[in-house]
Design a protein around this motif. Sequence first.
Motif, PDB file in Angstrom:
ATOM      1  N   LEU A 276      80.038  44.336  10.782  1.00  0.00           N
ATOM      2  CA  LEU A 276      78.871  43.464  10.608  1.00  0.00           C
ATOM      3  C   LEU A 276      78.103  43.824   9.334  1.00  0.00           C
ATOM      4  CD1 LEU A 276      77.666  43.217  14.319  1.00  0.00           C
ATOM      5  CD2 LEU A 276      78.708  41.407  12.956  1.00  0.00           C
ATOM      6  N   MET A 277      78.054  45.133   9.033  1.00  0.00           N
ATOM      7  CA  MET A 277      77.388  45.605   7.814  1.00  0.00           C
ATOM      8  C   MET A 277      78.110  45.062   6.570  1.00  0.00           C
ATOM      9  SD  MET A 277      74.867  47.761   7.120  1.00  0.00           S
ATOM     10  CE  MET A 277      74.255  46.898   5.681  1.00  0.00           C
ATOM     11  N   GLN A 278      79.447  45.112   6.619  1.00  0.00           N
ATOM     12  CA  GLN A 278      80.268  44.606   5.505  1.00  0.00           C
ATOM     13  C   GLN A 278      80.023  43.117   5.286  1.00  0.00           C
ATOM     14  OE1 GLN A 278      84.501  44.767   6.298  1.00  0.00           O
ATOM     15  NE2 GLN A 278      85.018  44.864   4.134  1.00  0.00           N
TER      16      GLN A 278
ATOM     17  N   GLU B 271      70.461  39.791   2.541  1.00  0.00           N
ATOM     18  CA  GLU B 271      69.362  40.744   2.716  1.00  0.00           C
ATOM     19  C   GLU B 271      67.979  40.173   3.056  1.00  0.00           C
ATOM     20  OE1 GLU B 271      68.842  43.973   0.120  1.00  0.00           O
ATOM     21  OE2 GLU B 271      70.796  44.834   0.561  1.00  0.00           O
ATOM     22  N   HIS B 272      67.613  39.044   2.454  1.00  0.00           N
ATOM     23  CA  HIS B 272      66.236  38.593   2.666  1.00  0.00           C
ATOM     24  C   HIS B 272      66.134  37.344   3.531  1.00  0.00           C
ATOM     25  CE1 HIS B 272      64.825  41.556  -0.201  1.00  0.00           C
ATOM     26  NE2 HIS B 272      65.924  41.275  -0.868  1.00  0.00           N
TER      27      HIS B 272
ATOM     28  N   MET C 185      79.575  51.904   4.216  1.00  0.00           N
ATOM     29  CA  MET C 185      80.183  50.564   4.195  1.00  0.00           C
ATOM     30  C   MET C 185      79.363  49.620   3.317  1.00  0.00           C
ATOM     31  SD  MET C 185      82.761  49.039   5.844  1.00  0.00           S
ATOM     32  CE  MET C 185      83.228  47.936   4.539  1.00  0.00           C
ATOM     33  N   GLN C 186      78.028  49.692   3.459  1.00  0.00           N
ATOM     34  CA  GLN C 186      77.131  48.854   2.660  1.00  0.00           C
ATOM     35  C   GLN C 186      77.296  49.156   1.174  1.00  0.00           C
ATOM     36  OE1 GLN C 186      72.962  49.736   3.320  1.00  0.00           O
ATOM     37  NE2 GLN C 186      72.319  47.698   2.697  1.00  0.00           N
TER      38      GLN C 186
ATOM     39  N   LYS D 223      75.430  38.709   1.070  1.00  0.00           N
ATOM     40  CA  LYS D 223      74.123  38.943   0.426  1.00  0.00           C
ATOM     41  C   LYS D 223      72.986  38.343   1.254  1.00  0.00           C
ATOM     42  CE  LYS D 223      75.420  39.600  -4.393  1.00  0.00           C
ATOM     43  NZ  LYS D 223      76.893  39.552  -4.255  1.00  0.00           N
TER      44      LYS D 223
ATOM     45  N   LEU E  86      70.892  46.407   8.245  1.00  0.00           N
ATOM     46  CA  LEU E  86      71.270  46.973   9.536  1.00  0.00           C
ATOM     47  C   LEU E  86      71.290  48.492   9.461  1.00  0.00           C
ATOM     48  CD1 LEU E  86      72.482  46.914  12.362  1.00  0.00           C
ATOM     49  CD2 LEU E  86      74.706  46.459  11.340  1.00  0.00           C
TER      50      LEU E  86
ATOM     51  N   THR F 220      76.481  42.452   3.876  1.00  0.00           N
ATOM     52  CA  THR F 220      76.370  42.821   2.459  1.00  0.00           C
ATOM     53  C   THR F 220      77.153  41.829   1.600  1.00  0.00           C
ATOM     54  OG1 THR F 220      76.416  45.107   3.245  1.00  0.00           O
ATOM     55  CG2 THR F 220      76.465  44.794   0.877  1.00  0.00           C
ATOM     56  N   PHE F 221      78.350  41.454   2.097  1.00  0.00           N
ATOM     57  CA  PHE F 221      79.219  40.526   1.377  1.00  0.00           C
ATOM     58  C   PHE F 221      78.532  39.167   1.189  1.00  0.00           C
ATOM     59  CE2 PHE F 221      82.740  37.414   1.266  1.00  0.00           C
ATOM     60  CZ  PHE F 221      83.440  37.912   0.179  1.00  0.00           C
TER      61      PHE F 221
ATOM     62  N   THR G  49      80.729  47.898  -0.143  1.00  0.00           N
ATOM     63  CA  THR G  49      80.765  46.439  -0.284  1.00  0.00           C
ATOM     64  C   THR G  49      79.892  45.999  -1.458  1.00  0.00           C
ATOM     65  OG1 THR G  49      80.848  46.412   2.134  1.00  0.00           O
ATOM     66  CG2 THR G  49      80.669  44.284   1.038  1.00  0.00           C
ATOM     67  N   PHE G  50      78.708  46.649  -1.584  1.00  0.00           N
ATOM     68  CA  PHE G  50      77.758  46.329  -2.640  1.00  0.00           C
ATOM     69  C   PHE G  50      78.373  46.592  -4.018  1.00  0.00           C
ATOM     70  CE2 PHE G  50      74.117  47.450  -5.385  1.00  0.00           C
ATOM     71  CZ  PHE G  50      73.370  46.285  -5.234  1.00  0.00           C
TER      72      PHE G  50
ATOM     73  N   ASN H  96      86.436  55.926   1.770  1.00  0.00           N
ATOM     74  CA  ASN H  96      86.923  55.728   3.137  1.00  0.00           C
ATOM     75  C   ASN H  96      87.287  57.057   3.793  1.00  0.00           C
ATOM     76  OD1 ASN H  96      86.658  53.042   2.592  1.00  0.00           O
ATOM     77  ND2 ASN H  96      88.830  52.523   2.822  1.00  0.00           N
TER      78      ASN H  96
ATOM     79  N   ASN I 114      65.468  46.341   5.233  1.00  0.00           N
ATOM     80  CA  ASN I 114      66.079  45.026   5.443  1.00  0.00           C
ATOM     81  C   ASN I 114      67.432  45.109   6.138  1.00  0.00           C
ATOM     82  OD1 ASN I 114      64.609  42.721   4.577  1.00  0.00           O
ATOM     83  ND2 ASN I 114      64.619  43.601   2.526  1.00  0.00           N
TER      84      ASN I 114
ATOM     85  N   HIS J 102      85.894  49.673   7.273  1.00  0.00           N
ATOM     86  CA  HIS J 102      85.888  48.981   8.569  1.00  0.00           C
ATOM     87  C   HIS J 102      87.309  48.826   9.114  1.00  0.00           C
ATOM     88  CE1 HIS J 102      85.275  45.974  11.649  1.00  0.00           C
ATOM     89  NE2 HIS J 102      85.979  45.087  10.968  1.00  0.00           N
TER      90      HIS J 102
ATOM     91  N   SER K 202      89.250  48.107   3.504  1.00  0.00           N
ATOM     92  CA  SER K 202      87.890  48.574   3.750  1.00  0.00           C
ATOM     93  C   SER K 202      87.834  49.706   4.771  1.00  0.00           C
ATOM     94  CB  SER K 202      87.044  47.408   4.259  1.00  0.00           C
ATOM     95  OG  SER K 202      87.473  47.056   5.551  1.00  0.00           O
TER      96      SER K 202
ATOM     97  N   LEU L  53      78.069  55.675   8.619  1.00  0.00           N
ATOM     98  CA  LEU L  53      79.197  54.788   8.331  1.00  0.00           C
ATOM     99  C   LEU L  53      78.735  53.419   7.850  1.00  0.00           C
ATOM    100  CD1 LEU L  53      81.674  55.646  11.239  1.00  0.00           C
ATOM    101  CD2 LEU L  53      81.447  56.700   9.007  1.00  0.00           C
ATOM    102  N   THR L  54      77.667  52.871   8.462  1.00  0.00           N
ATOM    103  CA  THR L  54      77.157  51.580   7.982  1.00  0.00           C
ATOM    104  C   THR L  54      76.620  51.726   6.559  1.00  0.00           C
ATOM    105  OG1 THR L  54      75.076  52.005   9.143  1.00  0.00           O
ATOM    106  CG2 THR L  54      76.616  50.502  10.216  1.00  0.00           C
TER     107      THR L  54
ATOM    108  N   GLU M 187      86.561  47.330  -3.447  1.00  0.00           N
ATOM    109  CA  GLU M 187      87.709  47.101  -2.562  1.00  0.00           C
ATOM    110  C   GLU M 187      89.077  47.557  -3.057  1.00  0.00           C
ATOM    111  OE1 GLU M 187      88.167  43.500  -0.471  1.00  0.00           O
ATOM    112  OE2 GLU M 187      86.284  43.739   0.596  1.00  0.00           O
TER     113      GLU M 187
ATOM    114  N   THR N  66      80.245  48.711  11.280  1.00  0.00           N
ATOM    115  CA  THR N  66      80.661  48.673   9.870  1.00  0.00           C
ATOM    116  C   THR N  66      81.129  47.267   9.496  1.00  0.00           C
ATOM    117  OG1 THR N  66      82.818  49.552  10.547  1.00  0.00           O
ATOM    118  CG2 THR N  66      81.287  51.116   9.580  1.00  0.00           C
TER     119      THR N  66
END
Lengths: 222, 222
Positions: free
Chosen positions: B180-182, B190-191, A181-182, B188, A121, B185-186, A185-186, A199, A119, B122, B120, A177-178, A190, B178
């Motif tokens: 866009l990934m953040q 995913e689906h 990062m995921q 949510k 990126l 994920t932030f 964030t998940f 990091n 799902n 990123h 972050s 890195l993605t 922070e 990173t």
Amino acid sequence: MYTDRPQYYDSASRLTVVAHFCGVVSIVLLLVWLLHYREGIDYYSGDAFRVFNVHPFLMVFGFIFFSGEAMMAYKTIFATRDVQKFMHMLLHLIAFALGVVGICAVFKYHNMQQVEDMNSLHSWIGIGTISLFGCQWLFGFFTYMIRGASTSTKKRIMPWHITGGRVVLFMAVCSALTGLMQKATFLKLEHEREARFLNFTAVFILLFGVFVDLSVSLAHYV
Amino acid sequence: MYTDRPQYYDSASRLTVVAHFCGVVSIVLLLVWLLHYREGIDYYSGDAFRVFNVHPFLMVFGFIFFSGEAMMAYKTIFATRDVQKFMHMLLHLIAFALGVVGICAVFKYHNMQQVEDMNSLHSWIGIGTISLFGCQWLFGFFTYMIRGASTSTKKRIMPWHITGGRVVLFMAVCSALTGLMQKATFLKLEHEREARFLNFTAVFILLFGVFVDLSVSLAHYV
């Protein structure tokens, strides 16, 4: 081939030292993160998170680190050209095999957690990277290892082989890195010490990619 | 300088077409995402999210796209070498200026939301990238534009200039992905349909970076 511009070749060889340093630091930091801050690493565990942790470990230590080492083999292994070439192929094969096991680990985790695959990126870039890596390996093997192509063809294709290899490493670093990062964030890391630790780990993975790239590029430069 | 191997130069020029295609697609997808799925773009809005959206827009359209165009200027602008060189410098300067405004936007957003800055991965990669970009620009300007260095020095430093530039673009793409990934994920995502849309946007940003890299590398190849 490069005797007319030895200065770049020497610079490139010195850059491999920095690349090794960054690579080793990133693996140590990653292990501390997975073993101290996270749940540990175990493919056959009943704890889904321990299974998941096999994924970042094998993708960084297995896939990225071994690929980088393979790319630098012509500068770091003191042996005949044929031995260097064989090691270049073998290290890439080990990287690919460990990468595949690492991907299996995350699919196993998704299965255990009943989460859908492919799902994010991160997963898109990652699966694209390892697929291109496989193609690049097969292409290199049949062109350069089993003496399938003529010398002039081999020489003509070489810049594509080297540039293609660099691009796949670039994509592998983007995947890593993605992924980190995921995860950060998940976990909503922070404002915690773990976030800064993660990091730094990611920054050293990026620097490993950068210095392998610099070393490979400069060694072959006009 | 490259007259002995024109085939790579031609291949490199054709690769710029693919790079342009990926660059334009990524900007269109990004705009659709920000204007249709998200809140829109406005630096002076009272809505913090509209201010935030200036950031991805300017970092991709301003910083990454203009940098890539600047790097390809020697192949895409049909003019004398001096004009190409001036455009190479100018496009990089525009990229840098738009990048700085883009970064200001996200600091303004943090201020409005009372969120801490620079936490972050990123943000770490991003600030590192634009700092190195500034250094590379200054270094290039004083070495190549105002005729500060001797011809032999310019020639000797060129591989470092080109390879360094490629590495900074590589880091800029890592920052974008990173980021866009953040965000994904932030939120949510995913689906949802928006998640896949965002993934495609990011993949085209990555492909833009890859094809600019290929085109710059192959044009200068041994």
